[in-house]
Design an enzyme around this catalytic site. Structure first.
Site, PDB file in Angstrom:
ATOM      1  N   THR A   1       2.316  10.657   0.596  1.00 52.04           N
ATOM      2  CA  THR A   1       0.861  10.643   0.800  1.00 52.04           C
ATOM      3  C   THR A   1       0.270  12.044   0.938  1.00 52.04           C
ATOM      4  OG1 THR A   1       1.117   8.519   1.900  1.00 52.04           O
ATOM      5  CG2 THR A   1      -0.933   9.698   2.327  1.00 52.04           C
TER       6      THR A   1
ATOM      7  N   ALA B   1      -4.608  11.461  -1.859  1.00 53.37           N
ATOM      8  CA  ALA B   1      -3.754  10.517  -2.610  1.00 53.37           C
ATOM      9  C   ALA B   1      -3.018   9.611  -1.619  1.00 53.37           C
ATOM     10  CB  ALA B   1      -2.752  11.283  -3.482  1.00 53.37           C
TER      11      ALA B   1
ATOM     12  N   THR C   1       5.667  10.475   8.669  1.00 54.62           N
ATOM     13  CA  THR C   1       6.414   9.991   9.829  1.00 54.62           C
ATOM     14  C   THR C   1       7.603  10.908  10.105  1.00 54.62           C
ATOM     15  OG1 THR C   1       5.738   7.729   9.378  1.00 54.62           O
ATOM     16  CG2 THR C   1       7.678   8.011  10.775  1.00 54.62           C
TER      17      THR C   1
ATOM     18  N   GLY D   1      -6.994 -13.455  27.999  1.00 56.94           N
ATOM     19  CA  GLY D   1      -8.392 -13.315  28.450  1.00 56.94           C
ATOM     20  C   GLY D   1      -8.675 -11.862  28.806  1.00 56.94           C
TER      21      GLY D   1
ATOM     22  N   GLU E   1       2.952   2.191   4.291  1.00 52.60           N
ATOM     23  CA  GLU E   1       3.777   1.677   3.175  1.00 52.60           C
ATOM     24  C   GLU E   1       3.005   0.711   2.270  1.00 52.60           C
ATOM     25  OE1 GLU E   1       7.909   1.167   3.336  1.00 52.60           O
ATOM     26  OE2 GLU E   1       8.127   2.306   5.181  1.00 52.60           O
TER      27      GLU E   1
ATOM     28  N   THR F   1      -1.287  -0.555   1.969  1.00 48.91           N
ATOM     29  CA  THR F   1      -2.197  -1.410   2.759  1.00 48.91           C
ATOM     30  C   THR F   1      -2.060  -2.877   2.318  1.00 48.91           C
ATOM     31  OG1 THR F   1      -3.954  -1.173   1.128  1.00 48.91           O
ATOM     32  CG2 THR F   1      -3.907   0.469   2.909  1.00 48.91           C
ATOM     33  N   SER F   2      -2.632  -3.766   3.122  1.00 45.02           N
ATOM     34  CA  SER F   2      -2.599  -5.188   2.741  1.00 45.02           C
ATOM     35  C   SER F   2      -3.345  -5.402   1.422  1.00 45.02           C
ATOM     36  CB  SER F   2      -3.232  -6.039   3.847  1.00 45.02           C
ATOM     37  OG  SER F   2      -2.392  -6.031   4.986  1.00 45.02           O
TER      38      SER F   2
HETATM   39  N1  CAA Z   1       9.224  -0.929  -9.843  1.00 47.32           N
HETATM   40  C1  CAA Z   1       9.435  -0.222 -10.993  1.00 47.32           C
HETATM   41  N2  CAA Z   1       8.414   0.294 -11.735  1.00 47.32           N
HETATM   42  C2  CAA Z   1       7.145   0.081 -11.280  1.00 47.32           C
HETATM   43  C3  CAA Z   1       6.866  -0.631 -10.105  1.00 47.32           C
HETATM   44  C4  CAA Z   1       7.970  -1.159  -9.377  1.00 47.32           C
HETATM   45  N3  CAA Z   1       7.782  -1.837  -8.248  1.00 47.32           N
HETATM   46  N4  CAA Z   1       5.526  -0.673  -9.906  1.00 47.32           N
HETATM   47  C5  CAA Z   1       4.969  -0.003 -10.921  1.00 47.32           C
HETATM   48  N5  CAA Z   1       5.963   0.461 -11.758  1.00 47.32           N
HETATM   49  C6  CAA Z   1       5.787   1.206 -13.010  1.00 47.32           C
HETATM   50  C7  CAA Z   1       4.932   0.439 -13.998  1.00 47.32           C
HETATM   51  O1  CAA Z   1       5.737  -0.425 -14.773  1.00 47.32           O
HETATM   52  C8  CAA Z   1       4.323   1.556 -14.825  1.00 47.32           C
HETATM   53  O2  CAA Z   1       5.311   1.985 -15.743  1.00 47.32           O
HETATM   54  P1  CAA Z   1       4.973   2.708 -17.164  1.00 47.32           P
HETATM   55  O3  CAA Z   1       4.791   4.140 -16.868  1.00 47.32           O
HETATM   56  O4  CAA Z   1       6.192   2.445 -17.971  1.00 47.32           O
HETATM   57  O5  CAA Z   1       3.732   2.072 -17.706  1.00 47.32           O
HETATM   58  C9  CAA Z   1       4.132   2.667 -13.807  1.00 47.32           C
HETATM   59  O6  CAA Z   1       5.041   2.402 -12.737  1.00 47.32           O
HETATM   60  C10 CAA Z   1       2.718   2.747 -13.256  1.00 47.32           C
HETATM   61  O7  CAA Z   1       2.422   1.505 -12.623  1.00 47.32           O
HETATM   62  P2  CAA Z   1       0.928   1.061 -12.268  1.00 47.32           P
HETATM   63  O8  CAA Z   1       0.091   1.155 -13.501  1.00 47.32           O
HETATM   64  O9  CAA Z   1       1.020  -0.268 -11.597  1.00 47.32           O
HETATM   65  O10 CAA Z   1       0.485   2.222 -11.269  1.00 47.32           O
HETATM   66  P3  CAA Z   1      -0.841   2.399 -10.413  1.00 47.32           P
HETATM   67  O11 CAA Z   1      -1.236   3.831 -10.457  1.00 47.32           O
HETATM   68  O12 CAA Z   1      -1.867   1.379 -10.799  1.00 47.32           O
HETATM   69  O13 CAA Z   1      -0.337   2.152  -8.915  1.00 47.32           O
HETATM   70  C11 CAA Z   1       0.088   0.858  -6.951  1.00 47.32           C
HETATM   71  C12 CAA Z   1       0.223   0.988  -8.469  1.00 47.32           C
HETATM   72  C13 CAA Z   1       0.735  -0.467  -6.592  1.00 47.32           C
HETATM   73  C14 CAA Z   1      -1.339   0.875  -6.486  1.00 47.32           C
HETATM   74  C15 CAA Z   1       0.897   2.001  -6.292  1.00 47.32           C
HETATM   75  O14 CAA Z   1       0.292   3.243  -6.503  1.00 47.32           O
HETATM   76  C16 CAA Z   1       1.102   1.816  -4.793  1.00 47.32           C
HETATM   77  O15 CAA Z   1       2.033   1.108  -4.367  1.00 47.32           O
HETATM   78  N6  CAA Z   1       0.244   2.447  -3.953  1.00 47.32           N
HETATM   79  C17 CAA Z   1       0.468   2.429  -2.491  1.00 47.32           C
HETATM   80  C18 CAA Z   1       1.287   3.596  -2.085  1.00 47.32           C
HETATM   81  C19 CAA Z   1       1.926   3.426  -0.747  1.00 47.32           C
HETATM   82  O16 CAA Z   1       2.468   2.377  -0.425  1.00 47.32           O
HETATM   83  N7  CAA Z   1       1.901   4.494   0.030  1.00 47.32           N
HETATM   84  C20 CAA Z   1       2.531   4.494   1.320  1.00 47.32           C
HETATM   85  C21 CAA Z   1       3.316   5.755   1.515  1.00 47.32           C
HETATM   86  S1  CAA Z   1       4.703   5.617   2.523  1.00 47.32           S
HETATM   87  C22 CAA Z   1       4.128   5.639   4.100  1.00 47.32           C
HETATM   88  O17 CAA Z   1       3.334   4.838   4.435  1.00 47.32           O
HETATM   89  C23 CAA Z   1       4.606   6.729   4.977  1.00 47.32           C
HETATM   90  C24 CAA Z   1       5.291   6.436   6.210  1.00 47.32           C
HETATM   91  O18 CAA Z   1       5.845   7.370   6.745  1.00 47.32           O
HETATM   92  C25 CAA Z   1       5.447   5.118   6.854  1.00 47.32           C
END
Ligand code: CAA
Length: 388
Positions: free
Chosen positions: A126, A130, A158, A338, A362, A364-365
């Site tokens: 993050t 982004a 974290t 309460g 990880e 959002t919902s």
């Molecule tokens: N497994 C394998 N490949 C995947 C995949 C998966 N689960 N999900 C997507 N891909 C691939 C797609 O097939 C696509 O491949 P091509 O390049 O061949 O086309 C590529 O990845 C891009 O996929 P999307 O078009 O779906 O990508 P997007 O930009 O629309 O993003 C998203 C998808 C689900 C929104 C993703 O960006 C996402 O999960 N965002 C949330 C991020 C997140 O969870 N951040 C938390 C950080 S960790 C944290 O919280 C820190 C901590 O310390 C606790």
């Protein structure tokens, strides 16, 4: 055959985690929460008893537990305090990409250290601009000879303040969108500046910091997976770690349910314990159902991984349902208490504050729903392998 019966080893593991949580975590949870105290002493003890680095492969001296077993442990630890459990479990998130794409030599060095000492590793994805939109990150990794040079800032990291290693995602081809991102394993050095320890609403005992890389040099052998394939590695990592978050959410919800149940049997209003009132009984029933279904969805998403299957949609189902349920169950627990529920002297307001982050970190919902909708409308399962 569908069977949720745990083996004797798994039952013993659950008991170990539960006892540790009851004796070492829950008793001090309120105190650590109050001042946001860093639980190094608990991390040290948990490393000693084998409750850290559950995922570390056996060939490097680790426990090599299954995803299901990690979830069993995660629920118990978060039942005690999800902030401390997050501090203990964050190595798993940072390590998942290394297991997926790190060379044998790099894995041996990394896991060798984690197994030998209570060292920490942070997952650096993050950035301020982004969060949900991973591919809009700006951190750069430029190849210079046999090294990469990293520049950029990662936020909400974290354990960032205390980590010895960072799994860092950076752009190696800034014009290629999600196809221009790579992952690196970075050892902490003087070029890495840690600041802005966040003062959080909940999970106050976990450390959340900003980590900035200033011309940080990384040997090319620490590139994880292939260059420009970092986005998929991040997504595959999250498929593997979201069940663990769902397990922690289940632990929070279970703690809230147990507190509310006990309280409702003791608290007398209108001449009877409030548990005798159907209004409370129905709330308890819904809370119990949510805990039960959260656990089932979590275990299912983990078992699919253990079987070598892709679990993208199940992982999002579990993470979304368990996190939202934890928030609802904790809120209802406060309601059952309460006015007392609103007071810090009682345990449920902390659970309500802690539950909130489960709907945020990880993914959002809303992001889980996005994944579920995409996987439902356009299933990719057949074409996508479960391994890197
Ligand atoms: N497994 C394998 N490949 C995947 C995949 C998966 N689960 N999900 C997507 N891909 C691939 C797609 O097939 C696509 O491949 P091509 O390049 O061949 O086309 C590529 O990845 C891009 O996929 P999307 O078009 O779906 O990508 P997007 O930009 O629309 O993003 C998203 C998808 C689900 C929104 C993703 O960006 C996402 O999960 N965002 C949330 C991020 C997140 O969870 N951040 C938390 C950080 S960790 C944290 O919280 C820190 C901590 O310390 C606790």
């Amino acid at each position: 055959m569908v069977d949720f019966t745990l083996s004797d080893e798994q039952l013993a593991l659950r008991e170990l985690a539960h006892d540790f949580s009851a004796n070492e975590i829950r008793k001090v949870a309120a105190e650590y929460d109050k001042d946001g105290t860093w639980p190094q002493d608990i991390i040290d003890k948990s490393h000693e008893v084998g409750l850290m680095n559950l995922h570390a492969p056996e060939r490097f001296g680790g426990a090599g537990l299954s995803f299901l077993e990690e979830c069993i442990v995660g629920e118990e630890l978060a039942w005690g305090c999800s902030g401390i459990a997050t501090s203990m479990g964050a190595n798993g998130l940072a390590s998942a990409p290394v297991i997926l794409g790190g060379s044998e030599e790099v894995q041996e060095e990394f896991f060798g250290e984690l197994v030998a000492e209570p060292k920490l590793a942070s997952f650096c994805l993050t950035e301020p601009g982004a969060g949900s939109d991973v591919s809009s990150m700006r951190t750069r990794a430029e190849k210079k000879g046999d090294k990469y040079v990293l520049n950029g800032s990662k936020c909400f990291i974290t354990n960032g303040t205390y980590a010895d290693w960072y799994t860092v995602y950076a752009k190696t081809d800034p014009d290629a969108g999600h196809r221009g991102m790579s992952a690196f394993l970075v050892r902490r050095d003087d070029t890495i500046v840690i600041d802005k320890k966040e003062d959080k609403m909940g999970q106050r005992a976990s450390n959340t910091a900003t980590v900035t890389f200033n011309d940080t040099e990384v040997d090319a052998k620490y590139l994880i997976g292939e260059e420009n394939k970092g986005f998929k590695l991040a997504m595959m990592t999250l498929d593997r770690t979201r069940p663990g978050v769902a397990a922690m959410a289940t632990g929070i919800a279970r703690a809230a349910l147990e507190h509310a149940t006990e309280y409702s049997k003791e608290r007398v209003q209108f001449g009877v314990p409030i548990a005798m009132h159907q209004a409370i009984q129905f709330m308890i029933a819904d809370m119990a159902t949510k805990v039960h279904l959260s656990r089932l969805a979590t275990w299912h998403s983990a078992v699919l991984l253990d079987q070598g299957n892709r679990n993208t949609i199940e992982s999002s189902h579990a993470k979304r349902f368990a996190s939202d349920s934890a928030m609802e169950v904790a809120t209802d627990a406060v309601q059952i208490y309460g006015g007392y529920g609103f007071i810090k002297e009682y345990p449920v307001e902390k659970l309500m504050r802690d539950a909130k982050i489960m709907q945020l970190y990880e993914g959002t919902s809303q992001i889980q729903r996005l994944v579920i909708a995409r996987e439902t409308l356009l299933p990719r399962r057949a074409e996508a392998p479960a391994t890197a």
